[in-house]
Design an enzyme around this catalytic site. Structure first.
Site, PDB file in Angstrom:
ATOM      1  N   ASP A  13       1.037  -1.327   0.035  1.00 37.22           N
ATOM      2  CA  ASP A  13      -0.098  -0.017   0.041  1.00 37.22           C
ATOM      3  C   ASP A  13       0.816   1.323   0.050  1.00 37.22           C
ATOM      4  OD1 ASP A  13      -2.334   1.491  -0.070  1.00 37.22           O
ATOM      5  OD2 ASP A  13      -2.634   1.381   2.019  1.00 37.22           O
ATOM      6  N   HIS A  30       2.743   3.581  -9.155  1.00 36.88           N
ATOM      7  CA  HIS A  30       2.843   2.347  -9.468  1.00 36.88           C
ATOM      8  C   HIS A  30       3.791   1.657 -10.068  1.00 36.88           C
ATOM      9  CE1 HIS A  30      -1.265   2.363  -7.942  1.00 36.88           C
ATOM     10  NE2 HIS A  30      -1.716   3.213  -8.925  1.00 36.88           N
ATOM     11  N   SER A  59     -10.518  -7.201  -5.248  1.00 38.41           N
ATOM     12  CA  SER A  59     -11.915  -6.951  -5.794  1.00 38.41           C
ATOM     13  C   SER A  59     -12.607  -5.630  -5.475  1.00 38.41           C
ATOM     14  CB  SER A  59     -12.771  -8.079  -5.209  1.00 38.41           C
ATOM     15  OG  SER A  59     -12.790  -8.072  -3.799  1.00 38.41           O
ATOM     16  N   LEU A 124      11.452 -20.324  -4.718  1.00 29.12           N
ATOM     17  CA  LEU A 124      10.258 -19.292  -4.100  1.00 29.12           C
ATOM     18  C   LEU A 124       8.852 -19.591  -4.776  1.00 29.12           C
ATOM     19  CD1 LEU A 124       9.290 -16.931  -2.124  1.00 29.12           C
ATOM     20  CD2 LEU A 124      10.101 -15.401  -4.199  1.00 29.12           C
ATOM     21  N   ARG A 179       1.947  -5.027   6.187  1.00 27.16           N
ATOM     22  CA  ARG A 179       1.278  -3.839   5.332  1.00 27.16           C
ATOM     23  C   ARG A 179       2.131  -2.654   5.478  1.00 27.16           C
ATOM     24  NH1 ARG A 179      -5.089  -2.521   4.228  1.00 27.16           N
ATOM     25  NH2 ARG A 179      -4.683  -0.643   3.117  1.00 27.16           N
TER      26      ARG A 179
END
Length: 238
Positions: A13, A30, A59, A124, A179
């Site tokens: 985030d 981004h 979603s 991984l 996060r």
């Protein structure tokens, strides 16, 4: 570091706020986020992490402006195509959770190609959550379980936590949840799987989440005692 987590899950985030603070368009955030993900994958390999699950597109992200959604899809396709050779060379296995069917054919083709290309790799396990939602996943697992139960005419007692878990998109349990971006919530991510996961929240925006910041999260995990309902004495005796 000893006692490293085997499975790390990350909500990446802060791309947009990172860009805004620099007077840049959200697209720049981004794109910088893709670089941060590349570094995180590399450091996961270095630290011996077995599974890395990242929340790429939820979603709920369809509610963002159409041009930003289109950009995210375009960036995801480009990143998959650009990084696939390097991921394969480094023995990374790519898999995906979420409803891919609603995306453009080009993205679905890139996802299928990446999955096939890396399916035999044993390093991984990189799991990409795209158009994923924890509530939808639980509802889907319930429907699958009910369909199987109805077909077999079984007893309700045959329905177990294990039989439910096997029908989830991700039947594994992360050891560490991270996060970035300063928000302290899980945002509909892995609602079932995070029941006993260790949580780590940081104010650092995702594009700035470098190896030093990743190690801070890992060190936090290493210093904790996971009891799973037992006492500290029981854990030490084990």
């Amino acid at each position: 570091m000893n006692n490293m987590p085997e499975h790390v899950a990350i909500v990446m985030d802060g791309n947009g706020r990172w860009a805004k603070n620099r007077g840049l368009p959200r697209a720049a955030g981004h794109k910088a986020g893709i670089d941060a993900l590349r570094g995180t994958v590399e450091h996961s390999i270095y630290r011996g992490i077995k599974t890395l699950t990242v929340y790429v597109f939820s979603s709920e992200n369809w509610q963002r402006p159409d041009d930003e959604v289109a950009l995210l899809i375009e960036l995801f396709i480009a990143a998959l195509n650009d990084e696939l050779d390097e991921l394969d060379k480094n023995n990374v296995r790519l898999s995906f959770i979420g409803d891919i069917s609603v995306f453009p054919d080009a993205l679905q083709a890139s996802v299928a190609r990446a999955g096939r290309r890396t399916s035999a790799n044993s390093g991984l396990n990189l799991i990409i959550a795209i158009n994923y939602g924890g509530r939808r996943e639980i509802m889907s697992a319930c429907k699958k379980l009910f369909a199987a139960w109805s077909k077999e005419s079984g007893s309700v007692d045959d329905i177990s936590e294990e039989s439910f878990r096997k029908r989830l998109d991700l039947p594994d349990y992360p050891d560490l949840f991270i996060r970035t971006g300063g928000e302290v919530r899980i945002s509909n991510f892995l609602l079932w799987q995070l029941a006993y996961t260790e949580m780590y929240f940081t104010d650092v925006y995702w594009p700035d989440f470098n190896t030093l910041e990743y190690d801070k999260a890992l060190e936090s995990y290493v210093g904790r005692q996971r009891r799973f309902g037992r006492t500290s004495e029981q854990v030490r005796e084990k």
